[in-house]
Write a protein that holds these residues in place. Structure first.
Motif, PDB file in Angstrom:
ATOM      1  N   GLU A  35       0.844  -1.245   0.007  1.00  0.00           N
ATOM      2  CA  GLU A  35       0.036   0.022   0.012  1.00  0.00           C
ATOM      3  C   GLU A  35       0.783   1.252  -0.108  1.00  0.00           C
ATOM      4  O   GLU A  35       0.661   2.240  -0.708  1.00  0.00           O
ATOM      5  N   GLN A  36       2.095   1.465   0.878  1.00  0.00           N
ATOM      6  CA  GLN A  36       2.924   2.225   0.870  1.00  0.00           C
ATOM      7  C   GLN A  36       3.471   2.534  -0.573  1.00  0.00           C
ATOM      8  O   GLN A  36       3.770   3.814  -1.213  1.00  0.00           O
ATOM      9  N   LEU A  37       3.860   1.492  -1.038  1.00  0.00           N
ATOM     10  CA  LEU A  37       4.460   1.548  -2.653  1.00  0.00           C
ATOM     11  C   LEU A  37       3.461   2.230  -3.791  1.00  0.00           C
ATOM     12  O   LEU A  37       3.681   2.918  -4.431  1.00  0.00           O
ATOM     13  N   LEU A  38       2.154   1.716  -3.505  1.00  0.00           N
ATOM     14  CA  LEU A  38       1.147   2.346  -4.570  1.00  0.00           C
ATOM     15  C   LEU A  38       0.690   3.816  -4.134  1.00  0.00           C
ATOM     16  O   LEU A  38       0.698   4.381  -5.306  1.00  0.00           O
ATOM     17  N   GLU A  39       0.813   4.250  -3.056  1.00  0.00           N
ATOM     18  CA  GLU A  39       0.747   5.426  -2.510  1.00  0.00           C
ATOM     19  C   GLU A  39       1.996   6.360  -3.113  1.00  0.00           C
ATOM     20  O   GLU A  39       1.775   7.224  -3.640  1.00  0.00           O
ATOM     21  N   LYS A  40       3.033   5.769  -3.095  1.00  0.00           N
ATOM     22  CA  LYS A  40       4.253   6.592  -3.666  1.00  0.00           C
ATOM     23  C   LYS A  40       4.237   6.583  -5.320  1.00  0.00           C
ATOM     24  O   LYS A  40       4.516   7.514  -5.680  1.00  0.00           O
ATOM     25  N   ASN A  41       3.670   5.350  -5.879  1.00  0.00           N
ATOM     26  CA  ASN A  41       3.703   5.675  -7.145  1.00  0.00           C
ATOM     27  C   ASN A  41       2.659   6.603  -7.709  1.00  0.00           C
ATOM     28  O   ASN A  41       3.128   7.131  -8.716  1.00  0.00           O
ATOM     29  N   LYS A  42       1.577   6.623  -6.994  1.00  0.00           N
ATOM     30  CA  LYS A  42       0.616   7.693  -7.403  1.00  0.00           C
ATOM     31  C   LYS A  42       0.995   9.157  -7.379  1.00  0.00           C
ATOM     32  O   LYS A  42       0.810   9.899  -7.792  1.00  0.00           O
ATOM     33  N   GLU A  43       1.951   9.230  -6.257  1.00  0.00           N
ATOM     34  CA  GLU A  43       2.552  10.645  -6.193  1.00  0.00           C
ATOM     35  C   GLU A  43       3.307  10.840  -7.206  1.00  0.00           C
ATOM     36  O   GLU A  43       3.325  12.077  -7.848  1.00  0.00           O
ATOM     37  N   GLN A  44       4.388   9.745  -7.594  1.00  0.00           N
ATOM     38  CA  GLN A  44       5.306  10.045  -8.331  1.00  0.00           C
ATOM     39  C   GLN A  44       4.656  10.260  -9.938  1.00  0.00           C
ATOM     40  O   GLN A  44       4.932  11.044 -10.566  1.00  0.00           O
ATOM     41  N   GLU A  45       3.566   9.451 -10.258  1.00  0.00           N
ATOM     42  CA  GLU A  45       2.711   9.693 -11.527  1.00  0.00           C
ATOM     43  C   GLU A  45       2.187  11.179 -11.574  1.00  0.00           C
ATOM     44  O   GLU A  45       2.159  11.855 -12.387  1.00  0.00           O
TER      45      GLU A  45
END
Length: 96
Positions: A71-81
């Motif tokens: 879940e942390q990686l998904l959130e970080k990915n959303k922020e980067q996108e």
């Protein structure tokens, strides 16, 4: 059966052992079997239980919660996108 305290000079830690006596038939002598109970807390003098191996405890604590990490990686990915999209729009405005 008794409790024995043994001080380790190298580490400065005092350990508590449970000592059980038994009769050795071959040597015809009394012998003792010691089992580690824990270490003695310097401040309180209480015995703090331990399994005798720090590696086991560290391995248990080191087991990650993969769902949380995902879940942390998904959130970080959303922020980067979102940051990539924002920078693309800014780049198009500056070049076009």
């Amino acid at each position: 059966m008794g409790i024995i305290r043994q001080h380790d000079k190298r580490s400065g830690i005092t350990y508590a052992y449970e000592s059980k006596s038994y009769w050795d038939k071959e040597k015809k002598q009394s012998r003792a079997k010691r089992t580690l109970i824990g270490r003695i807390d310097d401040e309180t003098g209480e015995i703090v239980p331990t399994d005798g191996r720090v590696r086991k405890a560290m391995a248990r604590e080191a087991e990650p919660d993969y769902k949380v990490l995902f879940e942390q990686l998904l959130e970080k990915n959303k922020e980067q996108e979102a940051e990539i999209s924002r920078l693309k729009i800014e780049l198009e405005k500056n070049n076009g």
